[in-house]
Design a protein around this motif. Sequence first.
Motif, PDB file in Angstrom:
ATOM      1  N   ALA A  47       0.836  -1.208   0.000  1.00  0.00           N
ATOM      2  CA  ALA A  47       0.000   0.000   0.000  1.00  0.00           C
ATOM      3  C   ALA A  47       0.867   1.253   0.000  1.00  0.00           C
ATOM      4  O   ALA A  47       0.598   2.209  -0.737  1.00  0.00           O
ATOM      5  CB  ALA A  47      -0.931   0.000   1.210  1.00  0.00           C
ATOM      6  N   LEU A  48       1.929   1.253   0.800  1.00  0.00           N
ATOM      7  CA  LEU A  48       2.841   2.392   0.840  1.00  0.00           C
ATOM      8  C   LEU A  48       3.508   2.597  -0.512  1.00  0.00           C
ATOM      9  O   LEU A  48       3.578   3.721  -1.020  1.00  0.00           O
ATOM     10  CB  LEU A  48       3.892   2.184   1.927  1.00  0.00           C
ATOM     11  N   ALA A  67       4.228   6.901   9.104  1.00  0.00           N
ATOM     12  CA  ALA A  67       3.301   7.939   8.645  1.00  0.00           C
ATOM     13  C   ALA A  67       3.800   8.417   7.290  1.00  0.00           C
ATOM     14  O   ALA A  67       5.010   8.442   7.034  1.00  0.00           O
ATOM     15  CB  ALA A  67       3.240   9.097   9.630  1.00  0.00           C
ATOM     16  N   LEU A  68       2.867   8.775   6.423  1.00  0.00           N
ATOM     17  CA  LEU A  68       3.196   9.205   5.072  1.00  0.00           C
ATOM     18  C   LEU A  68       2.414  10.467   4.760  1.00  0.00           C
ATOM     19  O   LEU A  68       1.222  10.550   5.049  1.00  0.00           O
ATOM     20  CB  LEU A  68       2.815   8.114   4.067  1.00  0.00           C
ATOM     21  N   GLY A  69       3.101  11.430   4.176  1.00  0.00           N
ATOM     22  CA  GLY A  69       2.429  12.667   3.803  1.00  0.00           C
ATOM     23  C   GLY A  69       3.045  13.277   2.570  1.00  0.00           C
ATOM     24  O   GLY A  69       4.074  12.828   2.063  1.00  0.00           O
ATOM     25  N   GLU A  70       2.379  14.314   2.092  1.00  0.00           N
ATOM     26  CA  GLU A  70       2.875  15.118   0.979  1.00  0.00           C
ATOM     27  C   GLU A  70       3.044  16.529   1.528  1.00  0.00           C
ATOM     28  O   GLU A  70       2.104  17.085   2.108  1.00  0.00           O
ATOM     29  CB  GLU A  70       1.857  15.098  -0.153  1.00  0.00           C
ATOM     30  N   GLU A  78       5.660  10.524  15.007  1.00  0.00           N
ATOM     31  CA  GLU A  78       6.294  11.815  14.717  1.00  0.00           C
ATOM     32  C   GLU A  78       5.317  12.757  14.005  1.00  0.00           C
ATOM     33  O   GLU A  78       5.316  13.958  14.243  1.00  0.00           O
ATOM     34  CB  GLU A  78       7.555  11.613  13.879  1.00  0.00           C
ATOM     35  N   ALA A  79       4.479  12.218  13.147  1.00  0.00           N
ATOM     36  CA  ALA A  79       3.498  13.050  12.430  1.00  0.00           C
ATOM     37  C   ALA A  79       2.552  13.727  13.409  1.00  0.00           C
ATOM     38  O   ALA A  79       2.236  14.911  13.257  1.00  0.00           O
ATOM     39  CB  ALA A  79       2.720  12.198  11.434  1.00  0.00           C
ATOM     40  N   LYS A  80       2.110  13.007  14.400  1.00  0.00           N
ATOM     41  CA  LYS A  80       1.197  13.569  15.407  1.00  0.00           C
ATOM     42  C   LYS A  80       1.902  14.667  16.206  1.00  0.00           C
ATOM     43  O   LYS A  80       1.319  15.713  16.499  1.00  0.00           O
ATOM     44  CB  LYS A  80       0.702  12.466  16.337  1.00  0.00           C
ATOM     45  N   ASP A 134      -1.501   7.188  12.373  1.00  0.00           N
ATOM     46  CA  ASP A 134      -1.995   6.225  13.354  1.00  0.00           C
ATOM     47  C   ASP A 134      -3.497   5.992  13.249  1.00  0.00           C
ATOM     48  O   ASP A 134      -4.010   5.017  13.770  1.00  0.00           O
ATOM     49  CB  ASP A 134      -1.602   6.641  14.769  1.00  0.00           C
ATOM     50  N   THR A 135      -4.226   6.849  12.533  1.00  0.00           N
ATOM     51  CA  THR A 135      -5.669   6.651  12.396  1.00  0.00           C
ATOM     52  C   THR A 135      -6.029   5.589  11.369  1.00  0.00           C
ATOM     53  O   THR A 135      -7.132   5.060  11.394  1.00  0.00           O
ATOM     54  CB  THR A 135      -6.387   7.964  12.009  1.00  0.00           C
ATOM     55  N   ASN A 136      -5.109   5.285  10.427  1.00  0.00           N
ATOM     56  CA  ASN A 136      -5.473   4.321   9.396  1.00  0.00           C
ATOM     57  C   ASN A 136      -4.436   3.231   9.139  1.00  0.00           C
ATOM     58  O   ASN A 136      -4.753   2.238   8.516  1.00  0.00           O
ATOM     59  CB  ASN A 136      -5.820   5.025   8.075  1.00  0.00           C
ATOM     60  N   ILE A 137      -3.209   3.401   9.588  1.00  0.00           N
ATOM     61  CA  ILE A 137      -2.206   2.362   9.340  1.00  0.00           C
ATOM     62  C   ILE A 137      -1.512   1.922  10.624  1.00  0.00           C
ATOM     63  O   ILE A 137      -0.717   1.012  10.629  1.00  0.00           O
ATOM     64  CB  ILE A 137      -1.177   2.818   8.283  1.00  0.00           C
ATOM     65  N   GLY A 138      -1.806   2.589  11.729  1.00  0.00           N
ATOM     66  CA  GLY A 138      -1.153   2.261  12.988  1.00  0.00           C
ATOM     67  C   GLY A 138       0.056   3.159  13.208  1.00  0.00           C
ATOM     68  O   GLY A 138       0.289   4.101  12.464  1.00  0.00           O
TER      69      GLY A 138
END
Length: 143
Positions: A8-9, A55-58, A131-133, A47-51
């Motif tokens: 998925a990643l 974390a992945l972002g743009e 770290e994203a949070k 953490d809301t959808n993959i644990g």
Amino acid sequence: MSASQRLALFAILIGAVSVSGATPQAPPQGVTYTSPGGTRLRLILDDTNIGGEIALGEMMFPANSDSGDHRHEATEIFYVISGELQHIVNGNTELLKAGMSGFVKPPDLVRHKVGPEGPAKVVVIWMPGAEAKRITSRWKREP
């Protein structure tokens, strides 16, 4: 991370790169945040959808932006989609251009800068994903 999570990643990363110049057909995934300096982060996986593993972002760094020196409590990986990003790690500067990647890991001191020719658009990955949070807790969530 399970094989399905890795797949998925990978699919998201390939999709982010292949559609960088195209108009998306569906609304973008995720939640968008803006830093006090104007950097935007669309957080896609967290953490809301993959644990909490990843974390992945743009991110979109505006022209003339400077993150200032900072440290992360996780490994941070950037993949540049467009523009140029000065990636300064422990005093060593590397100019990341489209198609290039860079990373930092604790306790590295890092700074991200974009010149007047900006912006720079990157895919960012944090491991562990908490770290994203930590980052978004200081940023404004967009409606």
